[in-house]
Design a protein around this motif. Structure first.
Motif, PDB file in Angstrom:
ATOM      1  N   THR A 173      -6.518   0.697  -2.056  1.00 24.67           N
ATOM      2  CA  THR A 173      -6.261   1.889  -1.615  1.00 24.67           C
ATOM      3  C   THR A 173      -7.140   2.686  -2.206  1.00 24.67           C
ATOM      4  N   HIS A 209      -5.950   2.081   4.286  1.00 20.06           N
ATOM      5  CA  HIS A 209      -5.023   3.112   4.434  1.00 20.06           C
ATOM      6  C   HIS A 209      -4.567   3.305   5.705  1.00 20.06           C
ATOM      7  N   TYR A 257      -1.609  10.913  -0.268  1.00 16.94           N
ATOM      8  CA  TYR A 257      -1.727  11.252   1.346  1.00 16.94           C
ATOM      9  C   TYR A 257      -1.406  12.986   1.160  1.00 16.94           C
ATOM     10  N   LEU A 270       0.955  -1.203  -0.151  1.00 18.19           N
ATOM     11  CA  LEU A 270       0.088   0.253   0.105  1.00 18.19           C
ATOM     12  C   LEU A 270       0.819   1.185   0.041  1.00 18.19           C
TER      13      LEU A 270
END
Length: 461
Positions: free
Chosen positions: A420, A105, A122, A21
Motif C-alpha cells: 500500500t 489501494h 487516505y 490494506l
C-alpha cells in the motif's frame, strides 16, 4: 496475504480490506531489518496521472488484445522480466532496480490519490479532487523536516517542477498541512529555460555580502516594530520564509546546487532539454548537495494535454482516451530518456549506494482498453485503476534486477505480496533510519504517527 490458489472471484469477495490494506497501525517491529538507514537521500520521481502498468512495467503479452493493448513487450537483462516496447533504455537497466508490481489501494481520483501517495493517508474526501487545506496531513518531506531537519542544506525537502496540478488545482498532499508553513518543502517550478534553476539565488554585482547583511539587519528592525502591531494572520510564517531565504542566499553550496550551467551540454542533452529532463538533472544535483528528500513532479499536470495537445511538456499520464498515441509520441520517449539518464548518472557518480530512488504515481490504468465519451480524444484509452499498479525502486540496498509481487493475468489485481502507499511511506522513513512509527505533534500538541504502514523490507538485499 493472498495465496497463489486464491481465485479472482475470491479476491473480489474479499476486497481490499481482505488483503490487510486497512489503515490500522501494525505492531511496532522488534528489529529494523534489511535496508535500515542505508539512504542519505530519498528521490521520488512522481508520475502524476497514473502510468499504465500494462504499457510499461507489467505487460501481459498473452492476454487478449483488448487487455494487452497495441504495444508489445521487450526483453530485459533480467531473465523472465519484460517491459513495454517503448521503454528500451529503461529496459536495458532492469538489472539495477526492483519493479514492485503489486501496489494496491481504493482511491480512484487524482487529487485524493495523490494525497494518499505523498502522505500515506487516505483523504477525508476519498476519490475526489479537493483543494489543499491547512488541516491536511503533511507530505513526506514536511514530516522529515519535523522529525529530523538537516543541517547540510537550507531545506530538508525540495519539490521540483512543482506543484502538480490534478487537473486544475494543486493536488493536496504536496504541502505541510497541519504542521504549518515552517515545514513546507521548497517548491521550484519550471527549470528548463534557466541556467540557474532559481534565478533569485544568482549573485548580484551591486549586492556584496556586507551590504546583504546590512539589509538583513534592517529587515529585523522592521520586523521588531511589526511584532508590536495587532496580530495579522497574513504575516504568519513570514519570519520562517525570510530565514529560509537568507540561509540559501548566504550559502554558496546552496546556490551552486541550483546552477545547471555547471553541467556539460552533453549531459543536459542526455537528460532531455525539456521540463521533465532538466528537473531530473537538477534532482541529481540536489542529491549531491545531500538534500534528504527530493520529489520530482515529472509532469506538472495530470492531464494538461486537453488544453495543449501539441505541447509534449503539457502531457500527463491521465490517458483516458488516445492512450497509445499519447504514450508513443509524447510520454514514453521523454520518460525513457530522462529516467534512464537519472539512474545511470547517479550510478556513475557513486550515489546509488546512499540514495533511495522511487518512481511512482497515484495509481495505474484499467485492464480494459475502451473509449470514454466524457473525455477528449478519438481513440480508446484506459480508466483509472488502483487495485493493482506498479512502481520502481532502486539504490540504498534495494535488490537489483528483481520483481516484487505479481498480478493476475490481466494486471488487474495482486496475486502475491500486496503493498500500500502507507507501506511505501514506512519504507522511505525506514531507509532513512527513522522508525516509521515515530510520534510527532502539530502546533496544538496533538500526537500523530509518521505512518501506519509497515516497511517493505523484502525489497532490500
Amino acid at each position: 496475504m493472498l495465496s497463489f490458489q486464491t481465485t479472482r472471484r475470491e479476491f473480489l469477495r474479499l476486497g481490499v480490506a481482505g488483503l490487510g490494506l486497512t489503515a490500522t497501525a501494525p505492531a511496532a517491529p522488534t528489529h529494523h531489518g534489511p535496508g535500515w538507514g542505508r539512504a542519505k537521500s530519498v528521490l521520488i520521481v512522481f508520475a502524476g496521472g497514473g502510468q499504465s502498468q500494462l504499457e510499461m512495467w507489467d505487460p501481459k503479452p498473452d492476454a487478449p488484445e483488448i487487455v494487452r493493448g497495441e504495444f508489445g513487450a521487450i526483453r530485459t537483462p533480467v531473465p523472465g522480466t519484460f517491459l513495454g516496447e517503448h521503454t528500451p533504455r529503461i529496459a536495458a537497466l532492469a538489472d539495477r532496480y526492483t519493479i514492485l508490481r503489486s501496489m494496491s489501494h481504493e482511491d480512484l481520483d487524482h487529487g485524493s490519490a495523490t494525497y494518499l501517495a505523498l502522505t500515506g493517508h487516505y483523504h477525508r474526501q476519498r476519490s475526489g479532487n479537493p483543494p489543499a487545506s491547512p488541516d491536511d496531513r503533511p507530505t513526506f518531506g514536511s514530516l522529515l523536516t519535523r522529525v529530523r531537519p538537516t543541517d547540510r542544506f537550507a531545506h530538508t525537502a525540495v519539490h521540483l517542477n512543482a506543484p502538480l496540478f490534478s487537473p486544475t488545482v494543486p493536488a493536496p498532499g504536496q504541502f505541510a498541512g497541519l504542521l504549518g508553513r515552517e515545514f513546507e518543502p521548497l517548491q521550484v517550478g519550471d527549470t528548463s529555460g534557466q541556467q540557474i534553476a532559481m534565478p533569485g539565488l544568482a549573485s548580484q554585482p551591486g549586492l556584496p555580502p556586507l551590504r546583504v547583511a546590512a539589509r538583513q539587519k534592517l529587515l529585523a528592525a522592521i520586523d521588531t516594530y511589526r511584532d508590536r502591531l495587532a496580530a495579522n494572520r497574513r504575516l504568519e510564517g513570514k519570519d520562517t520564509l525570510y530565514q529560509q531565504a537568507w540561509r540559501m542566499l548566504s550559502n554558496p553550496a546552496c546556490r551552486q546546487a541550483f546552477d545547471l550551467s555547471r553541467e556539460s551540454s552533453a549531459l543536459r542533452d542526455r537528460y532531455g532539454r525539456n521540463r521533465s529532463g532538466q528537473t531530473c538533472l537538477l534532482a541529481r544535483r540536489l542529491v549531491e548537495a545531500e538534500v534528504p528528500l527530493i520529489t520530482v513532479m515529472w509532469n506538472h499536470n495530470a492531464r494538461g494535454q486537453d488544453n495543449a495537445p501539441d505541447q509534449t511538456d503539457a502531457y500527463g499520464w491521465d490517458t483516458h482516451n488516445d492512450i497509445f498515441m499519447a504514450l508513443r509520441q509524447h510520454l514514453l520517449p521523454r520518460f525513457d530518456l530522462s529516467f534512464s539518464a537519472l539512474l545511470e548518472d547517479l550510478a556513475d557518480r557513486g550515489l546509488m549506494e546512499t540514495t533511495l530512488v522511487i518512481c511512482m504515481g497515484e495509481f495505474g490504468r484499467a485492464p480494459l482498453v475502451a473509449r470514454e465519451r466524457s473525455f477528449a480524444g478519438i481513440s480508446p484509452g484506459r480508466k483509472h485503476w488502483a487495485a493493482a499498479y506498479s512502481i520502481v525502486l532502486a539504490g540504498a540496498g534495494v535488490r537489483p534486477g528483481a520483481v516484487y509481487g505479481a498480478t493476475d493475468r490481466l494486471a488487474a489485481y495482486p496475486r502475491t505480496e500486496p503493498v500500500t502507499p502507507w507501506d511505501i511511506g514506512a519504507t522511505i522513513f525506514h531507509s532513512l533510519g527513522i522508525d516509521p512509527h515515530t510520534t510527532y505533534t502539530d502546533s496544538l500538541e496533538r500526537p500523530y504517527e509518521l505512518t501506519e504502514g509497515r516497511a517493505v523490507t523484502g525489497l532490500f538485499g
